[in-house]
Design a protein around this motif. Structure first.
Motif, PDB file in Angstrom:
ATOM      1  N   CYS A  97      -3.995 -11.395   6.824  1.00 17.65           N
ATOM      2  CA  CYS A  97      -4.536 -10.106   6.381  1.00 17.65           C
ATOM      3  C   CYS A  97      -4.231  -9.897   4.904  1.00 17.65           C
ATOM      4  O   CYS A  97      -3.221 -10.398   4.396  1.00 17.65           O
ATOM      5  CB  CYS A  97      -3.888  -8.966   7.178  1.00 17.65           C
ATOM      6  N   ASN A  98      -5.087  -9.130   4.235  1.00 21.35           N
ATOM      7  CA  ASN A  98      -4.828  -8.750   2.844  1.00 21.35           C
ATOM      8  C   ASN A  98      -3.695  -7.736   2.811  1.00 21.35           C
ATOM      9  O   ASN A  98      -3.641  -6.814   3.638  1.00 21.35           O
ATOM     10  CB  ASN A  98      -6.088  -8.141   2.221  1.00 21.35           C
ATOM     11  N   LEU A  99      -2.789  -7.893   1.857  1.00 20.08           N
ATOM     12  CA  LEU A  99      -1.648  -7.001   1.724  1.00 20.08           C
ATOM     13  C   LEU A  99      -2.002  -5.886   0.748  1.00 20.08           C
ATOM     14  O   LEU A  99      -2.398  -6.150  -0.381  1.00 20.08           O
ATOM     15  CB  LEU A  99      -0.436  -7.786   1.229  1.00 20.08           C
ATOM     16  N   LEU A 100      -1.866  -4.638   1.207  1.00 18.17           N
ATOM     17  CA  LEU A 100      -2.240  -3.493   0.374  1.00 18.17           C
ATOM     18  C   LEU A 100      -1.044  -2.722  -0.150  1.00 18.17           C
ATOM     19  O   LEU A 100      -1.129  -2.090  -1.193  1.00 18.17           O
ATOM     20  CB  LEU A 100      -3.137  -2.523   1.162  1.00 18.17           C
ATOM     21  N   GLY A 101       0.056  -2.720   0.575  1.00 21.36           N
ATOM     22  CA  GLY A 101       1.213  -1.943   0.150  1.00 21.36           C
ATOM     23  C   GLY A 101       2.176  -1.786   1.303  1.00 21.36           C
ATOM     24  O   GLY A 101       2.205  -2.610   2.219  1.00 21.36           O
ATOM     25  N   GLU A 102       2.979  -0.698   1.268  1.00 22.20           N
ATOM     26  CA  GLU A 102       3.928  -0.491   2.352  1.00 22.20           C
ATOM     27  C   GLU A 102       4.156   0.979   2.614  1.00 22.20           C
ATOM     28  O   GLU A 102       3.948   1.828   1.735  1.00 22.20           O
ATOM     29  CB  GLU A 102       5.240  -1.206   2.089  1.00 22.20           C
ATOM     30  N   LEU A 103       4.576   1.266   3.861  1.00 23.20           N
ATOM     31  CA  LEU A 103       4.878   2.643   4.249  1.00 23.20           C
ATOM     32  C   LEU A 103       6.090   3.130   3.467  1.00 23.20           C
ATOM     33  O   LEU A 103       7.015   2.362   3.194  1.00 23.20           O
ATOM     34  CB  LEU A 103       5.167   2.726   5.753  1.00 23.20           C
ATOM     35  N   ASP A 104       6.080   4.420   3.137  1.00 22.01           N
ATOM     36  CA  ASP A 104       7.200   5.010   2.400  1.00 22.01           C
ATOM     37  C   ASP A 104       8.350   5.392   3.329  1.00 22.01           C
ATOM     38  O   ASP A 104       9.485   5.548   2.889  1.00 22.01           O
ATOM     39  CB  ASP A 104       6.723   6.255   1.649  1.00 22.01           C
TER      40      ASP A 104
END
Length: 126
Positions: A97-104
């Motif tokens: 999967c493409n990595l978009l970011g992370e949960l805060d």
């Protein structure tokens, strides 16, 4: 440049910090999104109106709390623990999967999402 999105469902909400990638730009352009949550082991995923190509840094095994885009299903994937194909405690997505970011927040907040819940994603504006 990073952006923040808010993900909400009947029992809770969280925010995520999103990096600038081709996929995240397409996603942000489609916000707000209202979809139906699906669960797969300890992963929440849901359809989006966005289609994207697999990016060069796509990964299948990610950290809990990763915001990923499943290109094969045009869906956002939010793993917080093992899935049915994980080895041990890892978060193994259905495919790279493409990595978009992370949960805060603590990814375990996603345990309150139920299969079939309405889920909303919107841009957090400062």
């Amino acid at each position: 440049m990073t952006l923040q999105i808010r993900i909400s469902w009947p029992a809770g909400h969280t925010t995520a910090t999103i990096d600038e990638t081709p996929t995240s730009k397409a996603l942000v352009g489609a916000l707000p999104i209202v979809s139906t949550a699906r669960t797969w082991g300890e992963e929440v995923y849901f359809d989006t109106p966005v289609s994207a190509a697999l990016e060069s840094d796509a990964q299948q095994v990610v950290e809990p709390g990763t915001v990923a885009f499943w290109t094969e299903g045009d869906a956002l994937a939010l793993p917080y623990g093992p899935t049915p194909i994980s080895r041990g405690e890892e978060c193994r997505l259905a495919s790279p999967c493409n990595l978009l970011g992370e949960l805060d927040d603590d990814p375990r907040v996603l345990t309150s999402v139920r299969d079939g819940d309405p889920i909303r994603v919107e841009l957090v504006t400062g």
